[in-house]
Design an enzyme around this catalytic site. Structure first.
Site, PDB file in Angstrom:
ATOM      1  N   MET A  98      24.473  17.503 -15.432  1.00  0.00           N
ATOM      2  CA  MET A  98      23.063  17.318 -14.299  1.00  0.00           C
ATOM      3  C   MET A  98      22.927  16.360 -14.418  1.00  0.00           C
ATOM      4  O   MET A  98      21.709  16.275 -14.683  1.00  0.00           O
ATOM      5  CB  MET A  98      22.231  18.912 -14.678  1.00  0.00           C
ATOM      6  CG  MET A  98      23.365  20.543 -15.148  1.00  0.00           C
ATOM      7  SD  MET A  98      24.058  20.722 -13.605  1.00  0.00           S
ATOM      8  CE  MET A  98      22.597  21.449 -11.995  1.00  0.00           C
ATOM      9  N   HIS A 117      30.049  22.369  -7.916  1.00  0.00           N
ATOM     10  CA  HIS A 117      29.229  22.664  -7.364  1.00  0.00           C
ATOM     11  C   HIS A 117      29.154  23.807  -6.318  1.00  0.00           C
ATOM     12  O   HIS A 117      29.826  24.592  -6.070  1.00  0.00           O
ATOM     13  CB  HIS A 117      28.722  21.501  -5.971  1.00  0.00           C
ATOM     14  CG  HIS A 117      27.447  21.139  -5.580  1.00  0.00           C
ATOM     15  ND1 HIS A 117      26.793  21.214  -6.184  1.00  0.00           N
ATOM     16  CD2 HIS A 117      27.148  22.299  -4.350  1.00  0.00           C
ATOM     17  CE1 HIS A 117      24.897  21.605  -5.821  1.00  0.00           C
ATOM     18  NE2 HIS A 117      25.578  22.032  -5.069  1.00  0.00           N
ATOM     19  N   THR A 180      32.347  33.597 -12.340  1.00  0.00           N
ATOM     20  CA  THR A 180      33.299  33.805 -12.382  1.00  0.00           C
ATOM     21  C   THR A 180      34.837  33.288 -11.466  1.00  0.00           C
ATOM     22  O   THR A 180      35.579  32.894 -11.920  1.00  0.00           O
ATOM     23  CB  THR A 180      33.423  35.583 -11.789  1.00  0.00           C
ATOM     24  OG1 THR A 180      32.217  36.040 -12.367  1.00  0.00           O
ATOM     25  CG2 THR A 180      34.702  36.376 -12.104  1.00  0.00           C
TER      26      THR A 180
HETATM   27  C1  GAR Z   1      28.189  25.847 -13.384  1.00  0.00           C
HETATM   28  O1  GAR Z   1      27.961  27.032 -12.255  1.00  0.00           O
HETATM   29  C2  GAR Z   1      28.455  24.539 -11.680  1.00  0.00           C
HETATM   30  O2  GAR Z   1      29.286  24.770 -10.678  1.00  0.00           O
HETATM   31  C3  GAR Z   1      27.588  23.865 -12.152  1.00  0.00           C
HETATM   32  O3  GAR Z   1      26.836  24.222 -12.784  1.00  0.00           O
HETATM   33  C4  GAR Z   1      27.234  25.455 -13.674  1.00  0.00           C
HETATM   34  C5  GAR Z   1      27.747  24.804 -15.132  1.00  0.00           C
HETATM   35  O4  GAR Z   1      27.948  26.618 -16.090  1.00  0.00           O
HETATM   36  N1  GAR Z   1      27.161  22.958 -11.449  1.00  0.00           N
HETATM   37  C6  GAR Z   1      26.515  21.818 -11.136  1.00  0.00           C
HETATM   38  O5  GAR Z   1      25.169  22.763 -10.565  1.00  0.00           O
HETATM   39  C7  GAR Z   1      26.493  20.812 -10.224  1.00  0.00           C
HETATM   40  N2  GAR Z   1      25.244  20.450  -9.469  1.00  0.00           N
HETATM   41  P1  GAR Z   1      28.623  26.318 -17.829  1.00  0.00           P
HETATM   42  O6  GAR Z   1      27.909  24.495 -18.490  1.00  0.00           O
HETATM   43  O7  GAR Z   1      29.235  27.491 -17.916  1.00  0.00           O
HETATM   44  O8  GAR Z   1      29.978  25.656 -17.051  1.00  0.00           O
END
Ligand code: GAR
Length: 197
Positions: A98, A117, A180
């Site tokens: 992030m 994303h 998921t």
């Molecule tokens: C995921 O949903 C990903 O798509 C999102 O953060 C989450 C991370 O989950 N990414 C963003 O928002 C990037 N802009 P995780 O740490 O459990 O993989």
């Protein structure tokens, strides 16, 4: 060996899905590729513990440590690049990372850095994607894997997963449904990409 370095900021569930798939589908034999390290910009990211449990190398580059630098983003990215390059990556995978990256960092890994994303890009770049999809009355939501370019949440689309928006959905419920699918989409897209690298 094509080394894969995964960058995270939080839970690391996508990272874990990629690691699990890489082992189950024997990416080492099929593509000569393996996940070698997980790097976080937060020492508290729960995903780091998950990565260690998989026996992976981990590293932390705290973005907050560069707050006092004349150009904090550039200083953070320079250190991040140093750490990432130490693992000689063929592919850099952003998995819930992030931080907005500087053009210098992005250009260093052009064509070999991907991101996931949680929206059907080009709709809803940026944050709060689930609530924005609900507010817009979308019937479908989803996730997109794309090559990373200097413009945030843009770049050639490599794959998408679509889920329905259902009556009674909250942002949280929708996020769980999308996540998921991310766990299936991201490893599949990376496997496709590894064949071409
Ligand atoms: C995921 O949903 C990903 O798509 C999102 O953060 C989450 C991370 O989950 N990414 C963003 O928002 C990037 N802009 P995780 O740490 O459990 O993989």
């Amino acid at each position: 060996m094509k080394n894969i370095v995964i960058l995270i900021s939080g839970g690391g569930s996508n990272m874990a899905a990629i690691v699990r798939t890489s082992l189950r589908d024997d990416w080492a034999r099929r593509f000569g590729a393996k996940v070698v390290a997980v790097v976080s910009n937060k020492a508290s990211a729960p995903g780091l513990e998950l990565a260690r449990a998989h026996g992976l190398a981990t590293a932390v580059v705290e973005h907050k440590a560069f707050a006092a630098a004349p150009d904090p983003r550039a200083a953070f990215d320079a250190e991040l690049a140093k750490v990432v390059d130490g693992y000689e990556p063929a592919l850099v995978v952003l998995a819930g990372f992030m931080r907005i990256l500087t053009p210098g960092f992005v250009e260093r890994y052009t064509g070999r850095m991907v991101n996931i994303h949680p929206s059907l890009l080009p709709a809803f770049a940026g944050l709060n994607t689930y609530q924005r999809a609900l507010d817009a009355g979308c019937c479908f939501a989803g996730a997109t894997v794309h090559q990373v370019i200097t413009e945030l949440d843009h770049g050639p689309i490599l794959g998408q997963a679509v889920v329905p928006v259902l009556p009674g959905d909250t942002a949280q419920i929708l996020a769980a449904r999308v996540l998921t699918q991310e766990h299936l989409l991201y490893p599949r897209v990376i496997a496709d990409l590894l064949q071409k690298l």
